[in-house]
Design a protein around this motif. Structure first.
Motif, PDB file in Angstrom:
ATOM      1  N   UNK A  71      38.039 -13.076  11.982  1.00 36.48           N
ATOM      2  CA  UNK A  71      37.047 -12.001  12.086  1.00 36.48           C
ATOM      3  C   UNK A  71      37.603 -10.827  11.292  1.00 36.48           C
ATOM      4  N   UNK A  72      36.905 -10.454  10.243  1.00 37.17           N
ATOM      5  CA  UNK A  72      37.442  -9.394   9.383  1.00 37.17           C
ATOM      6  C   UNK A  72      37.394  -8.021  10.068  1.00 37.17           C
ATOM      7  N   UNK A  73      38.451  -7.250   9.854  1.00 41.08           N
ATOM      8  CA  UNK A  73      38.476  -5.835  10.261  1.00 41.08           C
ATOM      9  C   UNK A  73      39.201  -5.106   9.142  1.00 41.08           C
ATOM     10  N   UNK A  74      38.637  -3.981   8.704  1.00 45.51           N
ATOM     11  CA  UNK A  74      39.143  -3.348   7.471  1.00 45.51           C
ATOM     12  C   UNK A  74      40.262  -2.338   7.730  1.00 45.51           C
ATOM     13  N   UNK A  75      40.475  -1.952   8.996  1.00 42.15           N
ATOM     14  CA  UNK A  75      41.464  -0.895   9.270  1.00 42.15           C
ATOM     15  C   UNK A  75      42.534  -1.369  10.247  1.00 42.15           C
ATOM     16  N   UNK A  76      43.649  -0.616  10.255  1.00 40.66           N
ATOM     17  CA  UNK A  76      44.733  -0.901  11.207  1.00 40.66           C
ATOM     18  C   UNK A  76      45.127   0.418  11.872  1.00 40.66           C
ATOM     19  N   UNK A  77      45.276   0.413  13.184  1.00 39.41           N
ATOM     20  CA  UNK A  77      45.772   1.604  13.892  1.00 39.41           C
ATOM     21  C   UNK A  77      47.288   1.650  13.724  1.00 39.41           C
ATOM     22  N   UNK A  78      47.779   2.792  13.234  1.00 39.01           N
ATOM     23  CA  UNK A  78      49.230   2.917  13.031  1.00 39.01           C
ATOM     24  C   UNK A  78      49.941   3.007  14.379  1.00 39.01           C
ATOM     25  N   UNK A  79      51.234   2.637  14.391  1.00 36.92           N
ATOM     26  CA  UNK A  79      51.991   2.611  15.638  1.00 36.92           C
ATOM     27  C   UNK A  79      52.201   4.012  16.231  1.00 36.92           C
ATOM     28  N   UNK A  80      52.160   5.035  15.372  1.00 39.77           N
ATOM     29  CA  UNK A  80      52.371   6.392  15.890  1.00 39.77           C
ATOM     30  C   UNK A  80      51.104   7.238  15.785  1.00 39.77           C
ATOM     31  N   UNK A  81      49.970   6.582  15.609  1.00 39.74           N
ATOM     32  CA  UNK A  81      48.699   7.310  15.483  1.00 39.74           C
ATOM     33  C   UNK A  81      48.236   7.807  16.850  1.00 39.74           C
ATOM     34  N   UNK A  82      47.852   9.076  16.930  1.00 42.45           N
ATOM     35  CA  UNK A  82      47.376   9.582  18.226  1.00 42.45           C
ATOM     36  C   UNK A  82      46.152   8.793  18.686  1.00 42.45           C
ATOM     37  N   UNK A  83      46.120   8.397  19.948  1.00 36.98           N
ATOM     38  CA  UNK A  83      45.025   7.585  20.484  1.00 36.98           C
ATOM     39  C   UNK A  83      43.648   8.177  20.216  1.00 36.98           C
ATOM     40  N   UNK A  84      43.522   9.492  20.406  1.00 37.74           N
ATOM     41  CA  UNK A  84      42.201  10.096  20.239  1.00 37.74           C
ATOM     42  C   UNK A  84      41.736   9.955  18.780  1.00 37.74           C
ATOM     43  N   UNK A  85      42.674  10.060  17.855  1.00 37.63           N
ATOM     44  CA  UNK A  85      42.341   9.918  16.436  1.00 37.63           C
ATOM     45  C   UNK A  85      41.939   8.481  16.109  1.00 37.63           C
ATOM     46  N   UNK A  86      42.695   7.533  16.638  1.00 40.26           N
ATOM     47  CA  UNK A  86      42.385   6.119  16.418  1.00 40.26           C
ATOM     48  C   UNK A  86      40.991   5.799  16.945  1.00 40.26           C
ATOM     49  N   UNK A  87      40.706   6.340  18.118  1.00 42.99           N
ATOM     50  CA  UNK A  87      39.430   6.062  18.790  1.00 42.99           C
ATOM     51  C   UNK A  87      38.272   6.645  17.973  1.00 42.99           C
ATOM     52  N   UNK A  88      38.470   7.830  17.434  1.00 41.53           N
ATOM     53  CA  UNK A  88      37.409   8.537  16.729  1.00 41.53           C
ATOM     54  C   UNK A  88      37.209   7.993  15.318  1.00 41.53           C
ATOM     55  N   UNK A  89      38.311   7.726  14.631  1.00 44.73           N
ATOM     56  CA  UNK A  89      38.225   7.486  13.185  1.00 44.73           C
ATOM     57  C   UNK A  89      38.313   6.021  12.751  1.00 44.73           C
ATOM     58  N   UNK A  90      38.842   5.154  13.615  1.00 43.64           N
ATOM     59  CA  UNK A  90      39.073   3.784  13.155  1.00 43.64           C
ATOM     60  C   UNK A  90      38.200   2.786  13.905  1.00 43.64           C
ATOM     61  N   UNK A  91      36.893   2.890  13.623  1.00 41.10           N
ATOM     62  CA  UNK A  91      35.944   2.047  14.355  1.00 41.10           C
ATOM     63  C   UNK A  91      35.988   0.600  13.858  1.00 41.10           C
ATOM     64  N   UNK A  92      36.620   0.382  12.705  1.00 42.24           N
ATOM     65  CA  UNK A  92      36.721  -0.992  12.210  1.00 42.24           C
ATOM     66  C   UNK A  92      38.185  -1.461  12.184  1.00 42.24           C
ATOM     67  N   UNK A  93      38.968  -0.946  13.118  1.00 41.43           N
ATOM     68  CA  UNK A  93      40.360  -1.401  13.204  1.00 41.43           C
ATOM     69  C   UNK A  93      40.413  -2.773  13.863  1.00 41.43           C
ATOM     70  N   UNK A  94      41.474  -3.503  13.550  1.00 36.45           N
ATOM     71  CA  UNK A  94      41.649  -4.836  14.151  1.00 36.45           C
ATOM     72  C   UNK A  94      41.703  -4.730  15.682  1.00 36.45           C
ATOM     73  N   UNK A  95      42.275  -3.630  16.173  1.00 34.49           N
ATOM     74  CA  UNK A  95      42.367  -3.407  17.612  1.00 34.49           C
ATOM     75  C   UNK A  95      40.986  -3.247  18.231  1.00 34.49           C
ATOM     76  N   UNK A  96      40.198  -2.361  17.611  1.00 36.86           N
ATOM     77  CA  UNK A  96      38.870  -2.059  18.142  1.00 36.86           C
ATOM     78  C   UNK A  96      37.958  -3.278  18.070  1.00 36.86           C
ATOM     79  N   UNK A  97      38.006  -3.978  16.942  1.00 34.10           N
ATOM     80  CA  UNK A  97      37.139  -5.147  16.764  1.00 34.10           C
ATOM     81  C   UNK A  97      37.506  -6.244  17.770  1.00 34.10           C
ATOM     82  N   UNK A  98      38.820  -6.415  18.011  1.00 28.24           N
ATOM     83  CA  UNK A  98      39.251  -7.432  18.987  1.00 28.24           C
ATOM     84  C   UNK A  98      38.699  -7.103  20.378  1.00 28.24           C
ATOM     85  N   UNK A  99      38.749  -5.832  20.744  1.00 30.61           N
ATOM     86  CA  UNK A  99      38.245  -5.436  22.063  1.00 30.61           C
ATOM     87  C   UNK A  99      36.727  -5.527  22.113  1.00 30.61           C
TER      88      UNK A  99
END
Lengths: 349, 349
Positions: A64-92
C-alpha cells in the motif's frame, strides 16, 4: 487452520527503515500460516526490497503506497497535521477502514499515539489510551502500564489502566483473575500521593483481583500479573530496568575479559551465559500495545532489528486473535459502575 | 593523623537490632583510627554485647543509654510524639548538642527523617531535606536524589536538590563541577510535566553544571554525576534497579545449576562471577545521606548486615570530614539568588 489475520505494517518508520520491516514481515509470514500482511510505504522501494529477497508476488503480502514518513524526532502534533500520507497514518487508516485488523509501527511513540488516538478514538469509558508491554519477571513475565503515554494520571485513569491490563492478560494468557497491583513507594509517612490512595480504594471496591501496592523491586520479584502506574513513573521504571540490565552485561563482559583465566572460564560458561542472555533479551519483549483504543496498534521499538520487529508482529497477531479491544470494553462494563443518570433506565429495564 | 571524628550510632533500630550495630562499630573502629563512637541504646545489652566480643573498656567507644526503640513499621508522627527516649532520637540529639558530628541509624526511614528534621532543622534556603545515595553506574557510581523523602516536589525544590547533590559530590570526590541531570521521560509530546520543565529552565540559568535530561537507563549508562528527581520517581527507580539486579542474579543461578556441564562451568567462572557480585553488591552502596539538614544523618538499610552497616559508618565519616552541610549552604548561597527584599541592602553595600 486458524482464521486469516490481516495486519498493516508501517514499513518506513523506525531507526532502520524498510529493510528491517521487510525482513520481519517475511519471517513472520513463514512462521504464522494464518498471517496476511499489507506493507505500507514507498511502493518502489518496498517492491525492490521484496524482489531482492525473491519474494515478489507473494499472495499473502500486498503493498500500500504512502508518500511520506514521520521522522523519529518529529513533534506528534506536526506529524498529525502535516503528514496525512505518512506510512504510519495510512497503516492506521487501514485498521479504521477494516482492511487490516491491527497496525504495527516502529515509529516515534508520541506521533504514533497521537495518530492512533485521532484516527481510531478511545473505547467508551476510557479517557486516554495507555502503553502496555510484557517485561521479564521471576514468574516469567509481568505486564505493566502506562509505560509513557500519560505523564500525569487521575485515579479514575489508573483504574481504567487496571481494567485494560486485566483484560489483556486474561485474553492473551488465559489467566482468569490476573493479580493487579499499584506501583508505589514504601515509606509509611509518604506512602503514595492522594491519587494513588484514591486509586487503591477504587480498586479495592472493584471486582478486579487487586492485591495492593508493589514497590519498584516488586515489579520483577513479586507474584503479580499487572502493575499499574502513571506514564512518567512507568517509563522511568522500564528504562531503569533496561539500564541496569545493560550495566550488568557491561560489568560481566569486563570481568570475563579481565585475564586469560577469566577468558577461558567465559568459554566454559558460554552456554549458561547465552541462555541468560536470551531470557533477558529485550528483543523477546518487543511490541507494546496501545490499550484503550477501538482498534489494535502495536508499537515496536524504534531501534528494533528484524527479530525484535517480528516479535512485535507476533504480539499484534495475538491481540487480533483474542480481540483485546472487545475484551477491554466488556470488562470495563462489569468493573466500572454505569453513570448515575443511566440508573433510572436500567431500573425500568 | 586525621582529626578525631565522633559519631552517634543508633544501635537498636533496624531489622537485626544491636548485634549488627555492635559488630559494625567494632570493625569500623579497627578500620578508621580517627573514629570515636557513641553507641546509643539499651546500656545493659550493649555492655553485654561488647563484653562478649572482648571489647569492654575501649576508650574510643562510649555508651549512651536510651530506653526506647522506634519500631520499623511505626508511623513517624507517633515515633516523634511518643518516643522521646528512643535510641534514634537520642542519637540525633547528640548531633544537635554537638557531642557527635553525625548520627547513623538503620531505623525506619520515615521516622528517622521526621526526627532529624524536627531536631536538627533544615539549612536556610532549603525547604525540605532529600535522601541521596551513590549507586553503581558505568562510570563507577552516580549520586541520585531524592530517593523517597518527598513524594511531590516543586521546581524550586528540585533545584535545591541539584545544589545539595553538587555540593556533596564536590566535597566527597573532589569533582569541581559535577554534571547534574534531571530524570525525565523521552517522548517528545509529553516530555516531562510543568514542574520538570520549570526546574530545567531554572537549572539552565544557574551556575551549576546542568547537562539536561536523562532517561531511566541514563542513570546507569550516561556520563553524569548527580541525577535529580522527586522522591516518588527516585524511590521507584532505585528499587526497580535493585529488582532487576536480583532478577538477573536469580536467572544466572538457574542457568548455572541447570545441569552437570553448567555447574562445572560455574566453578570455572566463579572468580569472574564473584568480582561481578562485588561490583553490584548493594552492601557496598549502603548509607544514604539526609541532605539539607543543619547536621549529618546517615540512613543504613533496615536489613543491613555488619558489613553494610560499617559502610554506612564510612559514609558518615566522609560527610563529617568534608563538612557537607556547610558546603551545601555555601553553594546554595552562590547558586540561588537572594530574595528580592534583600536586594536594596545588597545594592547599598
Amino acid at each position: 487452520m486458524a482464521a486469516p489475520v490481516i495486519l498493516a505494517i508501517d514499513a518506513m518508520s523506525g531507526d532502520h527503515g524498510y529493510p528491517v520491516a521487510v525482513d520481519a514481515a517475511l519471517s513472520s509470514l513463514r512462521e504464522h500460516p494464518q498471517l496476511q500482511l499489507i506493507l505500507v510505504g514507498d511502493e518502489g522501494r518496498l517492491r525492490a526490497a521484496l524482489a531482492e529477497r525473491n519474494h515478489a508476488g507473494d499472495p499473502r503480502l500486498v503493498l500500500q503506497h504512502a508518500s511520506e514518513v514521520v521522522e523519529m524526532d518529529e513533534p506528534p502534533s506536526k506529524a498529525l497535521r502535516n503528514k496525512k500520507d505518512s506510512s504510519m497514518r495510512v497503516a492506521i487508516n487501514l485498521v479504521k477502514e477494516g482492511r487490516a485488523r491491527a497496525a504495527v509501527s516502529a515509529g516515534n511513540t508520541g506521533a504514533l499515539m497521537a495518530t492512533a488516538k485521532f484516527v481510531l478514538k478511545t473505547l467508551p469509558g476510557i479517557d486516554r489510551p495507555a502503553i502496555i508491554s510484557a517485561i521479564p519477571s521471576v514468574n516469567g513475565h509481568v505486564h505493566m502500564l502506562d509505560l509513557g503515554a500519560n505523564a500525569e494520571c487521575s485515579a479514575d485513569q489508573l483504574v481504567q489502566f487496571a481494567v485494560m491490563g486485566s483484560a489483556l492478560v486474561t485474553a492473551a494468557y488465559g489467566i482468569q483473575r490476573p493479580k493487579v497491583a499499584l506501583l508505589n513507594i514504601g515509606e509509611e509517612e509518604i506512602k503514595g500521593n492522594d491519587t494513588i490512595k484514591l486509586a487503591a480504594s477504587l480498586l479495592q471496591q472493584s471486582s478486579l483481583n487487586y492485591i495492593g501496592f508493589v514497590e519498584g523491586d516488586g515489579i520483577f520479584l513479586r507474584d503479580v500479573d499487572v502493575v499499574v502506574c502513571d506514564g512518567f513513573v512507568g517509563n522511568v521504571a522500564l528504562k531503569t530496568g533496561e539500564g541496569v540490565a545493560k550495566l550488568v552485561h557491561q560489568f560481566m563482559k569486563e570481568e570475563f575479559t579481565r585475564n586469560v583465566f577469566t577468558k577461558a572460564a567465559a568459554v566454559a560458561a558460554m552456554p549458561a551465559l547465552k541462555a541468560l542472555g536470551r531470557r533477558m533479551d529485550p528483543r523477546n519483549y518487543n511490541g507494546a500495545s496501545f490499550a484503550g483504543l477501538t482498534g489494535i496498534v502495536i508499537k515496536s521499538h524504534g531501534s528494533a532489528d528484524a527479530l525484535a520487529f517480528a516479535h512485535a508482529i507476533g504480539v499484534a497477531i495475538k491481540a487480533v486473535e483474542q480481540d483485546i479491544p472487545a475484551r477491554i470494553s466488556s470488562l470495563l462494563g462489569r468493573v466500572v459502575k454505569p453513570a448515575d443518570d443511566a440508573a433510572p433506565g436500567a431500573e425500568a429495564a
